[in-house]
Design a protein around this motif. Structure first.
Motif, PDB file in Angstrom:
ATOM      1  N   SER A 357       0.832  -1.063  -0.047  1.00  0.00           N
ATOM      2  CA  SER A 357      -0.017   0.162   0.108  1.00  0.00           C
ATOM      3  C   SER A 357       0.841   1.282  -0.095  1.00  0.00           C
ATOM      4  O   SER A 357       2.046   1.078   0.394  1.00  0.00           O
ATOM      5  CB  SER A 357      -0.933  -0.116   1.185  1.00  0.00           C
ATOM      6  N   THR A 358       0.411   2.293  -0.569  1.00  0.00           N
ATOM      7  CA  THR A 358       1.186   3.566  -0.610  1.00  0.00           C
ATOM      8  C   THR A 358       1.369   4.234   0.880  1.00  0.00           C
ATOM      9  O   THR A 358       0.213   4.241   1.518  1.00  0.00           O
ATOM     10  CB  THR A 358       0.716   4.538  -1.562  1.00  0.00           C
ATOM     11  N   THR A 359       2.394   4.473   1.268  1.00  0.00           N
ATOM     12  CA  THR A 359       2.474   5.317   2.501  1.00  0.00           C
ATOM     13  C   THR A 359       2.485   6.910   2.509  1.00  0.00           C
ATOM     14  O   THR A 359       2.326   7.673   3.296  1.00  0.00           O
ATOM     15  CB  THR A 359       3.845   5.257   3.077  1.00  0.00           C
ATOM     16  N   SER A 360       2.269   7.351   1.113  1.00  0.00           N
ATOM     17  CA  SER A 360       2.169   8.748   1.029  1.00  0.00           C
ATOM     18  C   SER A 360       1.629   9.009  -0.716  1.00  0.00           C
ATOM     19  O   SER A 360       1.909   8.055  -1.249  1.00  0.00           O
ATOM     20  CB  SER A 360       3.312   9.634   1.112  1.00  0.00           C
ATOM     21  N   ASP A 361       0.946   9.907  -1.143  1.00  0.00           N
ATOM     22  CA  ASP A 361       0.803  10.269  -2.238  1.00  0.00           C
ATOM     23  C   ASP A 361       1.825  10.142  -3.281  1.00  0.00           C
ATOM     24  O   ASP A 361       3.075  10.464  -2.703  1.00  0.00           O
ATOM     25  CB  ASP A 361       0.279  11.922  -2.722  1.00  0.00           C
ATOM     26  N   VAL A 362       1.786   9.790  -4.401  1.00  0.00           N
ATOM     27  CA  VAL A 362       2.924   9.329  -5.401  1.00  0.00           C
ATOM     28  C   VAL A 362       2.395   9.270  -6.792  1.00  0.00           C
ATOM     29  O   VAL A 362       1.250   9.258  -7.091  1.00  0.00           O
ATOM     30  CB  VAL A 362       3.716   7.907  -5.048  1.00  0.00           C
ATOM     31  N   THR A 363       3.561   9.667  -7.549  1.00  0.00           N
ATOM     32  CA  THR A 363       3.212   9.503  -9.005  1.00  0.00           C
ATOM     33  C   THR A 363       3.950   8.648  -9.681  1.00  0.00           C
ATOM     34  O   THR A 363       5.163   8.838  -9.979  1.00  0.00           O
ATOM     35  CB  THR A 363       3.369  11.122  -9.705  1.00  0.00           C
ATOM     36  N   ILE A 364       3.288   7.663 -10.598  1.00  0.00           N
ATOM     37  CA  ILE A 364       4.044   6.599 -11.323  1.00  0.00           C
ATOM     38  C   ILE A 364       3.645   6.862 -12.802  1.00  0.00           C
ATOM     39  O   ILE A 364       2.323   6.968 -13.016  1.00  0.00           O
ATOM     40  CB  ILE A 364       3.849   5.463 -10.952  1.00  0.00           C
ATOM     41  N   GLU A 365       4.610   7.051 -13.688  1.00  0.00           N
ATOM     42  CA  GLU A 365       4.359   7.132 -15.249  1.00  0.00           C
ATOM     43  C   GLU A 365       3.464   8.283 -15.294  1.00  0.00           C
ATOM     44  O   GLU A 365       2.223   7.991 -16.015  1.00  0.00           O
ATOM     45  CB  GLU A 365       3.814   5.563 -15.812  1.00  0.00           C
ATOM     46  N   GLY A 366       3.344   9.407 -14.510  1.00  0.00           N
ATOM     47  CA  GLY A 366       2.650  10.424 -14.691  1.00  0.00           C
ATOM     48  C   GLY A 366       1.291  10.451 -14.118  1.00  0.00           C
ATOM     49  O   GLY A 366       0.349  11.069 -14.244  1.00  0.00           O
ATOM     50  N   LEU A 367       1.105   9.165 -13.450  1.00  0.00           N
ATOM     51  CA  LEU A 367      -0.598   8.885 -12.797  1.00  0.00           C
ATOM     52  C   LEU A 367      -0.328   9.181 -11.407  1.00  0.00           C
ATOM     53  O   LEU A 367       0.418   8.565 -10.743  1.00  0.00           O
ATOM     54  CB  LEU A 367      -0.970   7.416 -13.303  1.00  0.00           C
ATOM     55  N   HIS A 368      -1.222   9.913 -10.856  1.00  0.00           N
ATOM     56  CA  HIS A 368      -1.319  10.174  -9.554  1.00  0.00           C
ATOM     57  C   HIS A 368      -1.841   8.893  -8.594  1.00  0.00           C
ATOM     58  O   HIS A 368      -2.945   8.412  -8.942  1.00  0.00           O
ATOM     59  CB  HIS A 368      -2.147  11.454  -9.208  1.00  0.00           C
ATOM     60  N   ILE A 369      -1.282   8.456  -7.454  1.00  0.00           N
ATOM     61  CA  ILE A 369      -1.781   7.534  -6.618  1.00  0.00           C
ATOM     62  C   ILE A 369      -1.976   7.948  -5.292  1.00  0.00           C
ATOM     63  O   ILE A 369      -0.976   8.461  -4.843  1.00  0.00           O
ATOM     64  CB  ILE A 369      -0.919   6.136  -6.635  1.00  0.00           C
ATOM     65  N   PRO A 370      -3.058   8.133  -4.764  1.00  0.00           N
ATOM     66  CA  PRO A 370      -3.230   8.815  -3.195  1.00  0.00           C
ATOM     67  C   PRO A 370      -2.735   7.615  -2.159  1.00  0.00           C
ATOM     68  O   PRO A 370      -2.442   6.444  -2.584  1.00  0.00           O
ATOM     69  CB  PRO A 370      -4.802   8.782  -3.192  1.00  0.00           C
TER      70      PRO A 370
END
Ligand code: HEM
Length: 446
Positions: A357-370
């Motif tokens: 699971s993500t521990t903070s907001d992050v962007t991968i290949e230009g896509l935002h994941i909260p």
């Protein structure tokens, strides 16, 4: 302008249509990693599905997965708060606990204990290798006996016993006879764990299934009981070790972990319950994985006799017939290594990692994941990425050898079976000994 940039960064994740209530749960099929790879062809390597009440991001392919796990290792180091995760190892698991300062210390201590058995300390390392060699010799003898008794035999039970014996010898200093009652009961529980773990995950994404009688709920209850029984077995053993603990003698992994976690500073938040949780994790993690790998290796050797012959010729040349092979021989056995890497790549027998699971907001290949998004990582897709591998669907160990017959390290490092980054498997070196030695032993005896 900034507004347009932000809009692009926050672009909605692509993904298939999700049905109300179940989301995409009914579309995953028996082999979700293949479904995920097929969806990636339509939606790209980073997309979103919905399972029950959870939005889940699925990562596919070499580039996106390495960008996430290596470049953004901290952001992807979390674990979801699934109900089934709290049932494992008495709720004090290292594997199923979310990212935190305490978890980091826990992992570091477990890793340093394991290292003593795989590289740092030659005495404990040799003792472990001897355990594996003895088990491999017994496995070979049993297989030879069974093969003389009839035209063919199913080695499944023997491989599971061998893997279980090695991990029990590592953790408890104790090897069990094939017919030992306590041991058979342990193996029975592990088998049932495999049968029910799938149901555990349905309750994780649809927690309301626990609220009324239904088949998923009863299987989930079963999963709960198996975990409890398995953990009681582990706890008994650790408590006995604690009672007879001598700080000057490390009999096995339980002693090593008692030595670092029981004795850890109170500020770390780690307690005796974490020692028990860690030993439970190591046994759980090292049972099914290693025996599955041994199963695949045997199957592939049977399916590709020409590979078997080449392996045997190399072992005969390097080791000869007068003694048993050992880990030191591995240097001269590039084809053996190539065979193991190709088995891991081709079968990808752990196709998805444990959910992250993500521990903070992050962007991968230009896509935002909260922050706090559940992430599935498709290792199979890395090992079959056509940008990296020529003919990925063909089993060919020689792909890892250069023109001089030496191992291509760049390519072997590209195989992903132990995951990568902050959650990478900490038992990889132990697992290599547990798979290489039996393979050498079986090939040597032919
Ligand atoms: C985690 C693979 C053997 C201990 C993992 C993960 C994978 C994996 C894919 C999940 C990583 C993630 O979620 O990103 C394998 C394979 C094995 C093997 C393929 C055998 C061929 C072992 C053994 C041990 C072990 C023998 C211990 C003696 C662990 C632990 C974790 C883990 C403790 C949890 C790490 C964490 O959450 O930080 N393994 N494993 N594994 N493995 Fe292994």
């Amino acid at each position: 302008c900034l507004w347009v940039r932000n809009l692009r960064l926050k672009k909605r994740l692509p993904g298939p249509f999700a049905w109300p209530v179940v989301g995409n749960a009914m579309q995953l099929g028996q082999m979700p990693h293949i479904t995920f790879s097929n969806l990636a062809k339509k939606y790209g390597n980073v997309y979103q599905i919905r399972l029950g009440c959870n939005n889940i991001v699925v990562l596919n392919g070499e580039t996106a997965i390495r960008e996430a796990l290596i470049q953004h290792s901290k952001e992807f180091a979390g674990r979801p708060d699934f109900v089934s995760f709290q049932l494992v190892s008495g709720g004090n698991s290292l594997t199923f606990t979310n990212y935190s300062k305490q978890w980091r210390t826990h992992r570091k201590l477990a890793q340093s204990s394991l290292r003593a058995f795989s590289s740092a300390n030659s005495q404990t390392k040799n003792a472990f290798e001897q355990h594996v060699a003895a088990e491999a010799t017994e496995l070979t003898e049993v297989c030879l006996k069974l093969s003389t008794e009839s035209e063919f035999f199913n080695p499944s039970h023997e491989l599971t016993v061998a893997a279980a014996n090695v991990i029990c010898a590592l953790c408890f200093g104790k090897r069990y006879g094939h017919d030992d009652i306590e041991f058979r009961t342990l193996l029975g529980r592990v088998d049932k764990f495999g049968e029910t773990v799938g149901a555990g995950s349905l309750v994780d994404v649809m927690p309301w299934l626990q609220k009324f009688p239904n088949p998923v709920r009863s299987v989930y209850q079963n999963f709960k009981n198996i975990n409890k029984e398995f953990f009681c077995f582990v706890q008994d053993k650790v408590v006995e070790h604690r009672r007879t603990f001598d700080p000057n003698v490390t009999r096995d992994m339980s002693d090593a972990i008692i030595g670092v976690i029981d004795k850890a500073n109170h500020d770390t938040g780690l307690t005796e319950a974490h020692t028990e949780g860690t030993v439970g994790d190591l046994i759980g993690a090292g049972l099914d994985t290693v025996s599955t790998c041994l199963h695949w290796m045997l199957l592939l050797l049977a399916k590709y006799p020409e590979v078997q012959t080449r392996l045997q010729e190399q072992i005969d040349k390097v080791v000869g017939r007068d003694r048993l092979p050992n880990m030191e021989d591995k240097e001269g056995l590039a084809y053996l290594d190539a065979f193991i890497y190709e088995t891991m790549r081709y079968t990808s027998f752990v196709p998805l990692t444990i959910p992250h699971s993500t521990t903070s907001d992050v962007t991968i290949e230009g896509l935002h994941i909260p922050k706090d998004t559940v992430v599935f990582i498709n290792q199979w897709s890395v090992n079959h990425d056509t940008l990296k591998w020529k003919d990925p669907h063909i089993f060919n160990p020689s792909r890892f050898l250069d023109e001089n017959g030496a191992l291509d390290k760049d390519l072997t490092n590209s195989v992903m079976i132990f995951s990568a980054g902050k959650r990478r498997c900490i038992g990889d070196q132990i697992a290599k000994v547990e798979t290489v030695v039996p393979l050498q032993s079986l090939s040597h005896s032919q």
